[in-house]
Design a protein around this motif. Structure first.
Motif, PDB file in Angstrom:
ATOM      1  N   TYR A   1       0.641  -1.225  -0.471  1.00 53.97           N
ATOM      2  CA  TYR A   1       0.358  -0.201   0.372  1.00 53.97           C
ATOM      3  C   TYR A   1       0.991   0.739  -0.056  1.00 53.97           C
ATOM      4  O   TYR A   1       1.432   1.551   1.169  1.00 53.97           O
ATOM      5  N   GLY A   2       0.661   1.779  -1.099  1.00 56.63           N
ATOM      6  CA  GLY A   2       1.543   2.668  -1.252  1.00 56.63           C
ATOM      7  C   GLY A   2       3.041   2.697  -2.286  1.00 56.63           C
ATOM      8  O   GLY A   2       3.344   1.024  -1.860  1.00 56.63           O
ATOM      9  N   TYR A   3       3.623   3.630  -3.364  1.00 56.93           N
ATOM     10  CA  TYR A   3       4.975   2.816  -3.824  1.00 56.93           C
ATOM     11  C   TYR A   3       6.021   3.559  -3.698  1.00 56.93           C
ATOM     12  O   TYR A   3       6.360   3.698  -5.038  1.00 56.93           O
TER      13      TYR A   3
ATOM     14  N   ARG B   1      10.905  -9.281  -4.983  1.00 52.73           N
ATOM     15  CA  ARG B   1      11.402 -10.172  -6.280  1.00 52.73           C
ATOM     16  C   ARG B   1      12.365 -10.918  -6.180  1.00 52.73           C
ATOM     17  O   ARG B   1      12.677 -12.146  -6.789  1.00 52.73           O
ATOM     18  N   ALA B   2      13.313 -11.206  -5.542  1.00 49.56           N
ATOM     19  CA  ALA B   2      14.969 -12.094  -5.433  1.00 49.56           C
ATOM     20  C   ALA B   2      14.280 -13.114  -4.632  1.00 49.56           C
ATOM     21  O   ALA B   2      15.046 -13.995  -4.891  1.00 49.56           O
ATOM     22  N   LEU B   3      13.344 -12.765  -3.770  1.00 51.68           N
ATOM     23  CA  LEU B   3      12.859 -14.583  -2.534  1.00 51.68           C
ATOM     24  C   LEU B   3      11.677 -14.781  -3.754  1.00 51.68           C
ATOM     25  O   LEU B   3      11.115 -16.428  -3.313  1.00 51.68           O
ATOM     26  N   GLY B   4      11.469 -14.430  -4.687  1.00 52.31           N
ATOM     27  CA  GLY B   4      10.372 -15.410  -5.793  1.00 52.31           C
ATOM     28  C   GLY B   4       9.017 -14.661  -5.626  1.00 52.31           C
ATOM     29  O   GLY B   4       7.829 -15.791  -5.804  1.00 52.31           O
ATOM     30  N   LEU B   5       8.628 -13.820  -5.440  1.00 54.18           N
ATOM     31  CA  LEU B   5       7.173 -13.310  -4.399  1.00 54.18           C
ATOM     32  C   LEU B   5       6.991 -12.259  -6.306  1.00 54.18           C
ATOM     33  O   LEU B   5       7.419 -11.523  -6.724  1.00 54.18           O
ATOM     34  N   GLU B   6       4.782 -12.533  -6.251  1.00 52.22           N
ATOM     35  CA  GLU B   6       4.358 -11.382  -6.869  1.00 52.22           C
ATOM     36  C   GLU B   6       4.137 -10.565  -6.100  1.00 52.22           C
ATOM     37  O   GLU B   6       4.023 -10.365  -5.415  1.00 52.22           O
ATOM     38  N   VAL B   7       4.367  -9.325  -6.319  1.00 55.22           N
ATOM     39  CA  VAL B   7       4.061  -7.956  -6.415  1.00 55.22           C
ATOM     40  C   VAL B   7       3.287  -7.439  -7.043  1.00 55.22           C
ATOM     41  O   VAL B   7       2.879  -6.649  -8.573  1.00 55.22           O
ATOM     42  N   TRP B   8       1.921  -7.564  -5.833  1.00 62.63           N
ATOM     43  CA  TRP B   8       1.386  -6.069  -6.083  1.00 62.63           C
ATOM     44  C   TRP B   8       0.950  -4.645  -5.391  1.00 62.63           C
ATOM     45  O   TRP B   8       1.803  -4.343  -4.244  1.00 62.63           O
ATOM     46  N   VAL B   9       0.168  -2.972  -6.342  1.00 61.99           N
ATOM     47  CA  VAL B   9       0.441  -2.146  -5.715  1.00 61.99           C
ATOM     48  C   VAL B   9      -0.832  -1.601  -5.783  1.00 61.99           C
ATOM     49  O   VAL B   9      -1.791  -1.322  -6.583  1.00 61.99           O
ATOM     50  N   LEU B  10      -1.077  -0.760  -4.008  1.00 61.05           N
ATOM     51  CA  LEU B  10      -2.262  -0.500  -4.315  1.00 61.05           C
ATOM     52  C   LEU B  10      -2.298   1.276  -4.144  1.00 61.05           C
ATOM     53  O   LEU B  10      -1.194   1.789  -2.852  1.00 61.05           O
ATOM     54  N   THR B  11      -2.125   2.543  -5.635  1.00 60.53           N
ATOM     55  CA  THR B  11      -1.994   3.995  -4.903  1.00 60.53           C
ATOM     56  C   THR B  11      -3.076   4.342  -5.413  1.00 60.53           C
ATOM     57  O   THR B  11      -3.815   4.283  -6.222  1.00 60.53           O
TER      58      THR B  11
ATOM     59  N   TRP C   1      -1.045  -3.508 -10.990  1.00 60.22           N
ATOM     60  CA  TRP C   1      -1.058  -2.224 -10.342  1.00 60.22           C
ATOM     61  C   TRP C   1      -3.063  -1.650  -9.818  1.00 60.22           C
ATOM     62  O   TRP C   1      -4.188  -1.960 -10.658  1.00 60.22           O
ATOM     63  N   PHE C   2      -3.167  -1.439  -8.662  1.00 59.33           N
ATOM     64  CA  PHE C   2      -4.959  -1.439  -8.227  1.00 59.33           C
ATOM     65  C   PHE C   2      -4.988   0.275  -7.757  1.00 59.33           C
ATOM     66  O   PHE C   2      -4.080   0.384  -7.019  1.00 59.33           O
ATOM     67  N   ASP C   3      -6.106   0.964  -8.584  1.00 57.62           N
ATOM     68  CA  ASP C   3      -5.948   2.618  -7.735  1.00 57.62           C
ATOM     69  C   ASP C   3      -6.616   1.824  -6.322  1.00 57.62           C
ATOM     70  O   ASP C   3      -7.647   1.147  -6.322  1.00 57.62           O
ATOM     71  N   SER C   4      -6.750   4.018  -6.300  1.00 60.21           N
ATOM     72  CA  SER C   4      -8.211   3.337  -4.855  1.00 60.21           C
ATOM     73  C   SER C   4      -9.228   2.875  -4.902  1.00 60.21           C
ATOM     74  O   SER C   4      -9.737   2.588  -3.530  1.00 60.21           O
ATOM     75  N   ASP C   5      -9.958   2.582  -5.951  1.00 55.46           N
ATOM     76  CA  ASP C   5     -11.309   1.705  -5.751  1.00 55.46           C
ATOM     77  C   ASP C   5     -11.448   1.016  -6.072  1.00 55.46           C
ATOM     78  O   ASP C   5     -12.542  -0.020  -6.689  1.00 55.46           O
ATOM     79  N   GLU C   6     -10.297   0.659  -5.911  1.00 52.57           N
ATOM     80  CA  GLU C   6      -9.834  -0.968  -5.890  1.00 52.57           C
ATOM     81  C   GLU C   6      -9.785  -2.202  -5.388  1.00 52.57           C
ATOM     82  O   GLU C   6      -8.750  -3.325  -4.753  1.00 52.57           O
ATOM     83  N   LYS C   7      -9.604  -1.361  -4.273  1.00 42.05           N
ATOM     84  CA  LYS C   7      -9.137  -1.596  -2.905  1.00 42.05           C
ATOM     85  C   LYS C   7      -9.551  -2.977  -2.129  1.00 42.05           C
ATOM     86  O   LYS C   7      -8.874  -4.175  -1.739  1.00 42.05           O
ATOM     87  N   GLN C   8     -11.097  -3.667  -3.136  1.00 43.12           N
ATOM     88  CA  GLN C   8     -11.050  -4.764  -2.122  1.00 43.12           C
ATOM     89  C   GLN C   8     -10.217  -6.249  -2.997  1.00 43.12           C
ATOM     90  O   GLN C   8     -10.144  -7.400  -2.485  1.00 43.12           O
ATOM     91  N   ASP C   9     -10.389  -5.731  -4.119  1.00 43.44           N
ATOM     92  CA  ASP C   9      -9.857  -6.455  -5.197  1.00 43.44           C
ATOM     93  C   ASP C   9      -8.203  -6.961  -5.023  1.00 43.44           C
ATOM     94  O   ASP C   9      -7.327  -8.462  -4.876  1.00 43.44           O
TER      95      ASP C   9
END
Length: 337
Positions: A145-147, A159-169, A196-204
């Motif tokens: 949350y925040g980028y 990423r180096a540990l093999g995780l997928e990264v999602w972002v809400l900004t 990437w998700f915007d503020s209207d996509e908080k639940q998703d």
């Protein structure tokens, strides 16, 4: 009249020498750190550049003040300070991104592999080879949350540990050349999130996470982000990390979610009270690691040199008439009211 630079706080000798080389014959004063709203000592009313932790008392009387360089990434301490709009404010974003991101990785590993449980087994002499002690982070999904700089460092390490990264900004993540980067990575070094998700996509956003990390500043638009409703959007086995600001979380709702088992674990580094009293209930929240705001602070290995590097870069840019680094927008400052 030449500029007057006032430094309020700890000095980095190399940084101070660099500042003096940059400003030449201009006046440089070094004073002790002051509390928010405390007046500057006599004789400093002609300050034009102030390097400090907060706005001083009666800032409207400092008619020549042009730049306030904060020594912190947060700027909520400016709320109600009366700082004139003409004064540019730059924060210290980027200075402690590395240690905070390392804290996040440490807590993800500790919670996911149940390090507290391993240590309890060690203390009791229990030989326990449970599957949870052998779990991998790889393949999990971390949501940021925040980028800003901290979140980007967390993204690189995830990423180096093999995780997928999602972002809400609030806006689509992009490289910004007006932010301090101690490593001077350009656009090619910007970690583009997987989604990437915007503020209207908080639940998703929340519903798809294995780990949620808060990386946003405390403003009127972010306070209370993780309330009871948002906690209910997270998967039942999600992990939660907060190295940002306590005001982003409804701590009572978080505690209740942990007691019910709605979250698998949490790591909390920021608090509503400093120091946190020994009998405060935060210390004993179930499946929670509590640290005393040490994910990144003034005692971090490279904090002071990087802080002075940022300050000197901004002095250099100011002298050249160029854009400053880490300028806090008028809109964000207004959100502190």
């Amino acid at each position: 009249m030449s500029d007057h630079y006032v430094v309020a706080g700890e000095v980095d000798p190399e940084g101070l020498a660099r500042l003096r080389r940059l400003v030449g014959d201009a006046r440089v004063s070094v004073i002790d750190a002051y509390a928010p709203g405390e007046p500057l000592p006599d004789g400093l009313g002609d300050v034009s550049v102030l390097f400090a932790g907060a706005a001083p008392g009666a800032p409207e009387t400092l008619e020549r003040l042009d730049l306030l360089q904060l020594n912190s990434a947060g700027f909520e301490q400016l709320r109600g300070s009366g700082l004139p709009e003409r004064v540019r404010v730059a924060n210290a974003s980027g200075v402690n991104d590395v240690p905070i991101s390392e804290w996040c990785v440490m807590q993800m590993l500790a919670l996911h592999r149940d390090l507290p449980g391993m240590l309890a087994d060690q203390r009791s002499g229990t030989w326990n080879r449970a599957a949870r002690y052998q779990a991998e982070l790889r393949g999990m999904r971390v949501g940021l949350y925040g980028y800003g700089g901290i979140a980007q460092e967390v993204a690189r390490r995830s990423r180096a540990l093999g995780l997928e990264v999602w972002v809400l900004t609030r806006s689509e993540p992009r490289f910004r050349d007006d932010k301090y980067d101690p490593f001077d990575r350009g656009p090619d070094g910007f970690p583009i999130p997987d989604r990437w998700f915007d503020s209207d996509e908080k639940q998703d956003f929340l519903a798809g996470l294995d780990v949620l990390v808060l990386c946003a500043p405390a403003t009127a638009s972010t306070r209370g982000f993780l309330d009871a409703e948002a906690l209910g959007m997270l998967p039942r086995d999600a992990l939660f990390l907060n190295p940002a600001r306590a005001a982003l979380v409804d701590m009572v709702a978080l505690r209740e979610a942990l007691v019910r088992g709605d979250l698998r674990g949490a790591a909390i580094d920021v608090h509503v009270q400093y120091p946190l009293p020994p009998d405060h209930w935060t210390w004993t929240m179930p499946r929670t690691i509590v640290t005393p705001h040490i994910s990144g602070s003034a005692l971090s290995t490279y904090c002071r040199p990087r802080l002075w590097d940022l300050f000197c870069r901004n002095v250099e840019r100011r002298l050249a008439g160029g854009p400053l680094l880490n300028v806090v927008s008028a809109a964000d400052l207004a959100l502190q009211s």
